[in-house]
Design a protein around this motif. Structure first.
Motif, PDB file in Angstrom:
ATOM      1  N   GLU A 130      -3.930   8.781   4.736  1.00 38.51           N
ATOM      2  CA  GLU A 130      -4.548   7.687   5.493  1.00 38.51           C
ATOM      3  C   GLU A 130      -3.499   6.670   5.948  1.00 38.51           C
ATOM      4  O   GLU A 130      -3.534   6.201   7.075  1.00 38.51           O
ATOM      5  N   ILE A 131      -2.548   6.335   5.068  1.00 37.72           N
ATOM      6  CA  ILE A 131      -1.499   5.375   5.392  1.00 37.72           C
ATOM      7  C   ILE A 131      -0.172   5.845   4.803  1.00 37.72           C
ATOM      8  O   ILE A 131      -0.144   6.616   3.857  1.00 37.72           O
ATOM      9  N   SER A 132       0.915   5.353   5.395  1.00 39.36           N
ATOM     10  CA  SER A 132       2.240   5.679   4.858  1.00 39.36           C
ATOM     11  C   SER A 132       2.874   4.478   4.174  1.00 39.36           C
ATOM     12  O   SER A 132       3.900   4.610   3.523  1.00 39.36           O
ATOM     13  N   ALA A 133       2.257   3.287   4.345  1.00 39.66           N
ATOM     14  CA  ALA A 133       2.842   2.088   3.765  1.00 39.66           C
ATOM     15  C   ALA A 133       1.775   1.026   3.530  1.00 39.66           C
ATOM     16  O   ALA A 133       0.740   1.009   4.190  1.00 39.66           O
ATOM     17  N   LEU A 134       2.068   0.149   2.580  1.00 37.54           N
ATOM     18  CA  LEU A 134       1.190  -0.969   2.258  1.00 37.54           C
ATOM     19  C   LEU A 134       1.998  -2.261   2.273  1.00 37.54           C
ATOM     20  O   LEU A 134       3.127  -2.303   1.795  1.00 37.54           O
ATOM     21  N   VAL A 135       1.403  -3.312   2.837  1.00 42.96           N
ATOM     22  CA  VAL A 135       1.985  -4.650   2.769  1.00 42.96           C
ATOM     23  C   VAL A 135       1.062  -5.495   1.900  1.00 42.96           C
ATOM     24  O   VAL A 135      -0.135  -5.615   2.191  1.00 42.96           O
ATOM     25  N   LEU A 136       1.599  -6.049   0.821  1.00 43.44           N
ATOM     26  CA  LEU A 136       0.811  -6.895  -0.078  1.00 43.44           C
ATOM     27  C   LEU A 136       1.189  -8.345   0.167  1.00 43.44           C
ATOM     28  O   LEU A 136       2.339  -8.740  -0.031  1.00 43.44           O
ATOM     29  N   ILE A 137       0.222  -9.144   0.606  1.00 45.29           N
ATOM     30  CA  ILE A 137       0.462 -10.565   0.862  1.00 45.29           C
ATOM     31  C   ILE A 137       0.043 -11.373  -0.355  1.00 45.29           C
ATOM     32  O   ILE A 137      -1.077 -11.241  -0.835  1.00 45.29           O
ATOM     33  N   ARG A 138       0.968 -12.175  -0.863  1.00 47.59           N
ATOM     34  CA  ARG A 138       0.818 -13.018  -2.052  1.00 47.59           C
ATOM     35  C   ARG A 138       0.125 -12.285  -3.208  1.00 47.59           C
ATOM     36  O   ARG A 138      -0.904 -12.721  -3.723  1.00 47.59           O
ATOM     37  N   PRO A 139       0.678 -11.148  -3.645  1.00 47.47           N
ATOM     38  CA  PRO A 139       0.058 -10.387  -4.739  1.00 47.47           C
ATOM     39  C   PRO A 139       0.012 -11.155  -6.045  1.00 47.47           C
ATOM     40  O   PRO A 139      -0.822 -10.874  -6.914  1.00 47.47           O
ATOM     41  N   SER A 140       0.897 -12.152  -6.218  1.00 52.52           N
ATOM     42  CA  SER A 140       0.914 -12.910  -7.465  1.00 52.52           C
ATOM     43  C   SER A 140      -0.290 -13.827  -7.592  1.00 52.52           C
ATOM     44  O   SER A 140      -0.494 -14.445  -8.642  1.00 52.52           O
ATOM     45  N   MET A 141      -1.107 -13.932  -6.542  1.00 60.02           N
ATOM     46  CA  MET A 141      -2.266 -14.813  -6.583  1.00 60.02           C
ATOM     47  C   MET A 141      -3.434 -14.208  -7.355  1.00 60.02           C
ATOM     48  O   MET A 141      -4.477 -14.824  -7.508  1.00 60.02           O
ATOM     49  N   VAL A 142      -3.277 -12.982  -7.804  1.00 60.29           N
ATOM     50  CA  VAL A 142      -4.358 -12.354  -8.571  1.00 60.29           C
ATOM     51  C   VAL A 142      -4.177 -12.691 -10.040  1.00 60.29           C
ATOM     52  O   VAL A 142      -3.083 -12.983 -10.502  1.00 60.29           O
ATOM     53  N   SER A 143      -5.269 -12.641 -10.764  1.00 55.09           N
ATOM     54  CA  SER A 143      -5.181 -12.842 -12.208  1.00 55.09           C
ATOM     55  C   SER A 143      -4.705 -11.553 -12.853  1.00 55.09           C
ATOM     56  O   SER A 143      -5.050 -10.473 -12.414  1.00 55.09           O
ATOM     57  N   SER A 144      -3.897 -11.687 -13.874  1.00 58.28           N
ATOM     58  CA  SER A 144      -3.337 -10.498 -14.522  1.00 58.28           C
ATOM     59  C   SER A 144      -4.327  -9.948 -15.542  1.00 58.28           C
ATOM     60  O   SER A 144      -4.374 -10.367 -16.695  1.00 58.28           O
ATOM     61  N   THR A 145      -5.147  -9.029 -15.085  1.00 58.84           N
ATOM     62  CA  THR A 145      -6.130  -8.403 -15.952  1.00 58.84           C
ATOM     63  C   THR A 145      -5.863  -6.902 -15.989  1.00 58.84           C
ATOM     64  O   THR A 145      -5.175  -6.365 -15.115  1.00 58.84           O
ATOM     65  N   PRO A 146      -6.423  -6.203 -16.971  1.00 61.25           N
ATOM     66  CA  PRO A 146      -6.247  -4.745 -17.013  1.00 61.25           C
ATOM     67  C   PRO A 146      -6.699  -4.051 -15.741  1.00 61.25           C
ATOM     68  O   PRO A 146      -6.087  -3.082 -15.304  1.00 61.25           O
ATOM     69  N   ASN A 147      -7.772  -4.555 -15.113  1.00 63.43           N
ATOM     70  CA  ASN A 147      -8.257  -3.945 -13.875  1.00 63.43           C
ATOM     71  C   ASN A 147      -7.251  -4.105 -12.744  1.00 63.43           C
ATOM     72  O   ASN A 147      -7.035  -3.175 -11.947  1.00 63.43           O
ATOM     73  N   ASP A 148      -6.634  -5.298 -12.655  1.00 62.41           N
ATOM     74  CA  ASP A 148      -5.621  -5.517 -11.628  1.00 62.41           C
ATOM     75  C   ASP A 148      -4.426  -4.598 -11.853  1.00 62.41           C
ATOM     76  O   ASP A 148      -3.898  -3.985 -10.917  1.00 62.41           O
ATOM     77  N   MET A 155      -1.993   2.263  -6.831  1.00 60.98           N
ATOM     78  CA  MET A 155      -1.298   2.105  -5.545  1.00 60.98           C
ATOM     79  C   MET A 155       0.074   2.758  -5.592  1.00 60.98           C
ATOM     80  O   MET A 155       0.476   3.489  -4.676  1.00 60.98           O
ATOM     81  N   ALA A 156       0.810   2.467  -6.665  1.00 60.62           N
ATOM     82  CA  ALA A 156       2.175   2.979  -6.799  1.00 60.62           C
ATOM     83  C   ALA A 156       2.199   4.503  -6.802  1.00 60.62           C
ATOM     84  O   ALA A 156       3.130   5.114  -6.270  1.00 60.62           O
ATOM     85  N   ARG A 157       1.185   5.112  -7.393  1.00 64.38           N
ATOM     86  CA  ARG A 157       1.140   6.580  -7.444  1.00 64.38           C
ATOM     87  C   ARG A 157       0.771   7.182  -6.090  1.00 64.38           C
ATOM     88  O   ARG A 157       1.231   8.272  -5.757  1.00 64.38           O
ATOM     89  N   ARG A 158      -0.026   6.486  -5.316  1.00 64.13           N
ATOM     90  CA  ARG A 158      -0.558   7.065  -4.089  1.00 64.13           C
ATOM     91  C   ARG A 158       0.262   6.767  -2.841  1.00 64.13           C
ATOM     92  O   ARG A 158       0.275   7.557  -1.904  1.00 64.13           O
ATOM     93  N   VAL A 159       0.895   5.591  -2.790  1.00 66.61           N
ATOM     94  CA  VAL A 159       1.630   5.182  -1.593  1.00 66.61           C
ATOM     95  C   VAL A 159       3.081   4.904  -1.967  1.00 66.61           C
ATOM     96  O   VAL A 159       3.350   4.080  -2.836  1.00 66.61           O
ATOM     97  N   LYS A 160       3.998   5.570  -1.306  1.00 68.23           N
ATOM     98  CA  LYS A 160       5.414   5.442  -1.660  1.00 68.23           C
ATOM     99  C   LYS A 160       6.026   4.136  -1.169  1.00 68.23           C
ATOM    100  O   LYS A 160       6.915   3.577  -1.820  1.00 68.23           O
ATOM    101  N   ASN A 161       5.595   3.656  -0.017  1.00 63.67           N
ATOM    102  CA  ASN A 161       6.219   2.487   0.600  1.00 63.67           C
ATOM    103  C   ASN A 161       5.316   1.266   0.462  1.00 63.67           C
ATOM    104  O   ASN A 161       4.303   1.148   1.154  1.00 63.67           O
ATOM    105  N   VAL A 162       5.679   0.370  -0.442  1.00 66.68           N
ATOM    106  CA  VAL A 162       4.922  -0.861  -0.665  1.00 66.68           C
ATOM    107  C   VAL A 162       5.894  -2.039  -0.618  1.00 66.68           C
ATOM    108  O   VAL A 162       6.934  -2.006  -1.267  1.00 66.68           O
TER     109      VAL A 162
END
Length: 256
Positions: A130-148, A155-162
């Motif tokens: 579906e995609i070859s790359a992902l751009v994450l905008i302000r990823p640190s704004m999420v809370s650090s939970t097991p689900n996150d 993501m890391a397993r599925r998309v090589k370019n982040v």
């Protein structure tokens, strides 16, 4: 596309434009070979006259993983699209879409991180076909939970370019600015205006270091009562509450 009961194909477009089917494909896909401007015009005019449009699903099925090579996903950290309320991030998004267009890339989807916790949405959008790359905008704004953490690991397993815009996570590369220098310039400006009671509202990053170092450079003591840290997963509301508390400090800060 159908014209009456007839299905319009690339071959019909090629016949009307007086070119090969491959040339029609090059025009529609932006390559891999270049097409002379006058030839491209004839093809586009034929497409318009016949009312042809490509079958996207068939193209993806034919190309397989190759169809994703020019496709990018954009994910915004946080529980919603509040990022759109900020002029700073609007400028970044505008730049991303404009540059993608110039490079012949397609923004396949734009989503908030919270949406990716839906396994159906995640499975449909986050994979190499579906995609070859992902751009994450302000990823640190999420809370650090097991689900996150689970979402980022998938993501890391599925998309090589982040690439992260802001603070990096998972060891992915980042695009950011010199936070220490930015805070230094801001505090220098306020000190030159005559302020000495300068408050700081932000995360524990390079900007805090620049704020503290600049105060010390001017012989101003660091006052922890003038420093506040918002909650990563609840920035707007927590910042409002923290600002109320900063205004109760005595003597009050004269700049922020």
């Amino acid at each position: 596309m159908t014209q009456g009961s007839k299905i319009i194909t690339q071959k019909d477009v090629a016949n009307l434009a007086g070119v090969s089917r491959s040339v029609v494909s090059y025009v529609l896909n932006g390559g891999p070979r270049s097409v002379a401007p006058e030839t491209k015009t004839r093809v586009l005019e034929a497409i318009e006259k016949l009312g042809y449009h490509p079958n996207i699903n068939a193209q993806r099925l034919k190309l397989g993983p190759c169809s994703a090579q020019r496709c990018i996903g954009i994910v915004v950290g946080g529980p919603s699209f509040t990022v759109l309320e900020h002029a700073y991030y609007n400028a970044i998004l505008s730049g991303l879409f404009e540059e993608a267009h110039l490079l012949g890339q397609e923004i396949r989807f734009f989503s908030c991180l919270e949406a990716l916790t839906d396994p159906v949405f995640f499975t449909k959008n986050i994979h190499s076909e579906e995609i070859s790359a992902l751009v994450l905008i302000r990823p640190s704004m999420v809370s650090s939970t097991p689900n996150d953490d689970k979402t980022f690991n998938q993501m890391a397993r599925r998309v090589k370019n982040v690439v992260c815009l802001g603070d990096p996570i998972e060891g992915w590369p980042k695009v950011t600015f010199d936070q220490t220098l930015a805070a230094h310039q801001a505090v220098e400006h306020l000190i030159h205006l005559g302020h000495q009671r300068i408050a700081h509202l932000g995360f524990r990053d390079g900007r805090l270091n620049g704020y503290r170092q600049t105060l010390e450079n001017h012989g101003l003591s660091y006052d922890s009562s003038l420093v506040a840290f918002p909650e990563p997963g609840n920035v707007l509301q927590s910042s409002y509450r923290l600002m109320e508390k900063l205004l109760q400090v005595s003597p009050k800060p004269t700049a922020l």
